[in-house]
Scaffold this active site. Structure first.
Site, short mmCIF file in Angstrom:
data_model
loop_
_atom_site.label_atom_id
_atom_site.label_comp_id
_atom_site.label_asym_id
_atom_site.label_seq_id
_atom_site.Cartn_x
_atom_site.Cartn_y
_atom_site.Cartn_z
N TYR A 52 15.32 7.89 6.20
CA TYR A 52 14.31 6.90 6.60
C TYR A 52 14.24 5.71 5.63
O TYR A 52 13.91 4.61 6.04
CB TYR A 52 12.95 7.57 6.82
CG TYR A 52 12.95 8.29 8.15
CD1 TYR A 52 12.86 7.58 9.34
CD2 TYR A 52 13.13 9.66 8.23
CE1 TYR A 52 12.92 8.21 10.57
CE2 TYR A 52 13.19 10.31 9.45
CZ TYR A 52 13.09 9.57 10.62
OH TYR A 52 13.17 10.21 11.84
N HIS A 105 5.72 5.12 19.06
CA HIS A 105 6.44 6.04 18.17
C HIS A 105 6.27 5.69 16.70
O HIS A 105 7.04 6.15 15.86
CB HIS A 105 7.94 6.07 18.53
CG HIS A 105 8.21 6.75 19.84
ND1 HIS A 105 9.42 6.69 20.49
CD2 HIS A 105 7.41 7.51 20.63
CE1 HIS A 105 9.35 7.39 21.61
NE2 HIS A 105 8.14 7.88 21.73
N CYS A 135 -4.69 9.33 -2.33
CA CYS A 135 -5.37 10.52 -2.86
C CYS A 135 -4.56 11.23 -3.95
O CYS A 135 -5.04 12.19 -4.55
CB CYS A 135 -5.70 11.50 -1.73
SG CYS A 135 -4.25 12.32 -1.06
N GLY A 175 15.87 -2.10 27.68
CA GLY A 175 16.68 -1.49 26.61
C GLY A 175 16.29 -0.08 26.27
O GLY A 175 16.22 0.28 25.09
N SER A 177 16.94 4.18 27.40
CA SER A 177 17.85 5.05 28.15
C SER A 177 17.11 5.98 29.12
O SER A 177 17.74 6.63 29.95
CB SER A 177 18.65 5.90 27.17
OG SER A 177 17.77 6.74 26.44
P1 NAD Z 1 18.23 4.90 23.33
O1 NAD Z 1 19.11 4.65 22.16
O2 NAD Z 1 18.17 6.26 23.87
O3 NAD Z 1 18.70 3.92 24.51
C1 NAD Z 1 18.93 2.56 24.29
C2 NAD Z 1 19.28 1.92 25.61
O4 NAD Z 1 19.44 0.53 25.35
C3 NAD Z 1 20.58 2.42 26.23
O5 NAD Z 1 20.35 2.70 27.62
C4 NAD Z 1 21.54 1.24 26.07
O6 NAD Z 1 22.42 1.10 27.18
C5 NAD Z 1 20.59 0.07 26.03
N1 NAD Z 1 21.10 -1.07 25.27
C6 NAD Z 1 21.91 -1.07 24.18
N2 NAD Z 1 22.14 -2.32 23.77
C7 NAD Z 1 21.45 -3.14 24.61
C8 NAD Z 1 21.30 -4.54 24.71
N3 NAD Z 1 21.89 -5.38 23.86
N4 NAD Z 1 20.52 -5.05 25.70
C9 NAD Z 1 19.92 -4.21 26.60
N5 NAD Z 1 20.05 -2.87 26.57
C10 NAD Z 1 20.80 -2.34 25.58
O7 NAD Z 1 16.82 4.36 22.92
P2 NAD Z 1 15.35 4.59 23.49
O8 NAD Z 1 15.40 4.81 24.97
O9 NAD Z 1 14.52 3.50 22.93
O10 NAD Z 1 14.84 5.96 22.87
C11 NAD Z 1 15.19 6.44 21.64
C12 NAD Z 1 14.23 6.48 20.49
O11 NAD Z 1 14.91 5.73 19.49
C13 NAD Z 1 12.87 5.93 20.47
O12 NAD Z 1 12.01 6.97 20.23
C14 NAD Z 1 12.82 5.00 19.22
O13 NAD Z 1 11.71 5.31 18.42
C15 NAD Z 1 14.05 5.31 18.46
N6 NAD Z 1 14.79 4.20 17.83
C16 NAD Z 1 14.19 3.02 17.51
C17 NAD Z 1 14.94 2.00 16.96
C18 NAD Z 1 14.23 0.74 16.56
O14 NAD Z 1 13.08 0.78 16.17
N7 NAD Z 1 14.89 -0.42 16.65
C19 NAD Z 1 16.30 2.15 16.77
C20 NAD Z 1 16.89 3.38 17.12
C21 NAD Z 1 16.12 4.41 17.64
#
Ligand code: NAD
Length: 236
Positions: A52, A105, A135, A175, A177
């Site tokens: 992290y 999240h 604390c 964006g 999945s």
């Molecule tokens: P995911 O990674 O499961 O899906 C991402 C989706 O975005 C995919 O379907 C992909 O095809 C699409 N994608 C990729 N590049 C793109 C673009 N340039 N334009 C449009 N679409 C694009 O992510 P999710 O559905 O958000 O779920 C996963 C979890 O990931 C969440 O809980 C989140 O907290 C965490 N996460 C967050 C970050 C962040 O804060 N930036 C990064 C990674 C993961």
């Protein structure tokens, strides 16, 4: 028009932040359940802190893209009531000027105490020996953890989200999945209320057939285009 936006990792991908799931369910080369669960943290807090810290560092070293700016503009568009809930833990919407993004999240630039539960901004690293600055608590895992929701934990703001799903006229997923629950269920809930649904994603995800309309391509291009179309339709 009352618009509900659910955004995901794809929104920030073109800023340089990796999306969640690689081909084998990995996030930055590690199994997602190992790094994004309380169990994973308890089993190996040393590695979890490092993981992290790296994600926090990544966020501090990227900038918003055109999609974040377009969504910030949408917040202030006359005729639009926007509710934007993001699964993203980065602060790129805020840095693009958004003031009301709801982080279901959590936020990587915040930490919270494992004992007193106080939440505070945290731009530095954490480790097994970082005490809570409020604390003073510490333990074998350290005193604080990232303020993010892990698998098995309840996302934040669910009551507000459920209310907004019933109140909106248009549901837009950007964006994401559709694999992480409960967010993956929102589109079905909106449809049940008779709400129109639009998906903006780089490619068609598994749940694409649930949407009335789909636009495939990069968010940095498609989101500004969609926002411009909306502005034009609301000003005629
Ligand atoms: P995911 O990674 O499961 O899906 C991402 C989706 O975005 C995919 O379907 C992909 O095809 C699409 N994608 C990729 N590049 C793109 C673009 N340039 N334009 C449009 N679409 C694009 O992510 P999710 O559905 O958000 O779920 C996963 C979890 O990931 C969440 O809980 C989140 O907290 C965490 N996460 C967050 C970050 C962040 O804060 N930036 C990064 C990674 C993961």
């Amino acid at each position: 028009m009352n618009i509900f936006i659910l955004s995901g990792a794809g929104l920030s991908a073109e800023s340089g932040l990796a999306t969640f799931r690689g081909k084998d369910g990995l996030w930055m080369g590690q199994p997602v359940n190992d790094v994004a669960s309380l169990e994973g943290f308890r089993n190996d807090s040393f590695s979890a802190h490092i993981f992290y810290n790296e994600r926090r560092w990544d966020v501090l070293n990227v900038v918003p893209n055109a999609a974040h700016y377009a969504l910030a503009e949408l917040e202030n568009m006359p005729g639009v009531e926007l509710f934007h809930v993001t699964q993203n833990i980065d602060d790129l919407c805020e840095r693009a000027g958004a003031k009301h993004t709801v982080h279901m999240h959590g936020e990587i630039l915040k930490c919270r105490c494992l004992m007193c539960a106080k939440i505070f901004e945290w731009l530095d690293g954490t480790s097994n020996v970082t005490p809570c600055p409020v604390c003073g608590f510490t333990s074998e895992w350290g005193g604080i953890r990232p303020h993010v929701v892990w698998f098995g934990e309840m996302p934040f703001y669910m009551d507000r989200i459920e209310r907004q799903l019933k109140a909106c006229d248009l549901f837009v997923a950007i964006g994401t999945s559709g694999k992480v629950y409960p967010a993956a269920r929102f589109v079905k809930k909106a449809k049940r209320e008779g709400v129109k649904t639009l998906l903006i994603n780089k490619e068609a995800p598994d749940n694409h057939s649930l949407f009335d309309c789909m636009r495939t391509g990069p968010a940095s291009q498609l989101v500004p285009e969609w926002v411009a179309e909306l502005r034009a339709s609301l000003t005629v």
